[in-house]
Design a protein around this motif. Sequence first.
Motif, PDB file in Angstrom:
ATOM      1  N   GLU A  79     -56.816  56.108  66.368  1.00  0.00           N
ATOM      2  CA  GLU A  79     -55.860  57.563  65.984  1.00  0.00           C
ATOM      3  C   GLU A  79     -56.491  57.562  64.475  1.00  0.00           C
ATOM      4  N   LYS A  80     -57.231  56.374  63.155  1.00  0.00           N
ATOM      5  CA  LYS A  80     -57.763  56.593  62.284  1.00  0.00           C
ATOM      6  C   LYS A  80     -58.974  56.606  62.206  1.00  0.00           C
ATOM      7  N   VAL A  81     -59.619  55.692  62.988  1.00  0.00           N
ATOM      8  CA  VAL A  81     -61.255  55.840  62.883  1.00  0.00           C
ATOM      9  C   VAL A  81     -61.458  55.780  64.431  1.00  0.00           C
ATOM     10  N   ASP A  82     -63.054  56.243  64.638  1.00  0.00           N
ATOM     11  CA  ASP A  82     -63.561  56.029  65.551  1.00  0.00           C
ATOM     12  C   ASP A  82     -64.070  55.307  66.113  1.00  0.00           C
ATOM     13  N   VAL A  83     -64.947  55.323  67.292  1.00  0.00           N
ATOM     14  CA  VAL A  83     -65.517  53.998  66.994  1.00  0.00           C
ATOM     15  C   VAL A  83     -67.505  55.187  67.629  1.00  0.00           C
ATOM     16  N   LYS A 103     -62.383  62.459  60.075  1.00  0.00           N
ATOM     17  CA  LYS A 103     -61.871  61.166  60.202  1.00  0.00           C
ATOM     18  C   LYS A 103     -63.343  60.352  60.496  1.00  0.00           C
ATOM     19  N   PRO A 104     -63.329  59.258  60.417  1.00  0.00           N
ATOM     20  CA  PRO A 104     -64.806  58.397  59.915  1.00  0.00           C
ATOM     21  C   PRO A 104     -64.887  57.511  61.253  1.00  0.00           C
ATOM     22  N   ALA A 229     -68.300  45.250  71.384  1.00  0.00           N
ATOM     23  CA  ALA A 229     -69.801  46.535  71.634  1.00  0.00           C
ATOM     24  C   ALA A 229     -69.385  47.403  69.467  1.00  0.00           C
ATOM     25  N   LEU A 230     -68.830  47.424  68.943  1.00  0.00           N
ATOM     26  CA  LEU A 230     -68.998  48.271  67.824  1.00  0.00           C
ATOM     27  C   LEU A 230     -69.949  47.289  67.031  1.00  0.00           C
TER      28      LEU A 230
END
Length: 309
Positions: A79-83, A103-104, A229-230
């Motif tokens: 909710e706070k950081v995307d991927v 959003k980051p 994955a990140l």
Amino acid sequence: MIHSIIENVKITPHSGHLASYIPALANQSKDLFAACLVDERGEILSFGDANYSFTLQSISKVMSFIVAAEHLGLEKILEKVDVEPTGDPFNSIVRLEVAEKGKPFNPMINAGAITVASLLPGDDVEARVNSVKQYLAQITGHEHTVNEEVYRSELETAYRNRAIANYLKANDYLEGTVEEALETYLQLCSLEVNTEDLAKFGLFLASDGLIAGENKNLITHKTAQFSKALMMTCGLYNASGKYAATIGIPMKSGVSGGVLCAVRNGEIEHLRGYIGIAVFSPMIDEIGNSVKGMIFLKQLSDQYHLSVF
């Protein structure tokens, strides 16, 4: 064979530069080089300045993400950081202004990592930093300390990161104050490890969070999956796509010269199965990745067919 790779890398002429924008890192010797590989049986191969301690810098972003995700759950973190990869420098502000509500894009860039640092368990900076230190100690088998010189050096020159943190706070992504988030993030960047510590962490990720010798998983499979994955898509800043194609293993670098790698199933000399790899060489390229570190990993991946693709 790996010995010849090491020798080739060590005699490669110096190129790149030290991370002089962090004054304390500008004093590292250009000649330092270390590599360590650990497999699921505890077999270790190490080379060079293996006992030299260096600060994690952006490699700490992987550890923070894991601890925060295990604390709050992945859904809350997302909710706070995307991927999503950005294709921009790690300290870019531009994407915050064009993204939905600021959003980051992912936890591997500074904006995302500062956000994640504010979500770590604990009521103050010390508690949040300790939450990551405790996870790391369980994996490496010993305590880790913050390099105060590096931390102070970064804190005193954190103008851009402070601007990012203020923007995040204005858009309601940070928990607590701007200074708390920034201090937590920079202390985690300043945690000291050596290549064996980092290789053990790579093994931990490669095995989906299995604690070596204890037959238990410290984290969920989903957290391990997202972390790797990140690393694959965002772990090497805006060169992540190139290295995914040419090396093809989950990796995360830091501007101190360290690189963390997780091999799911490999054969390197007498090492087999899950393998954690760490390399350290402080001269970095214009993007922020260790020059000799990436040369070593490219040759290693080619020689031992490590790419997942």
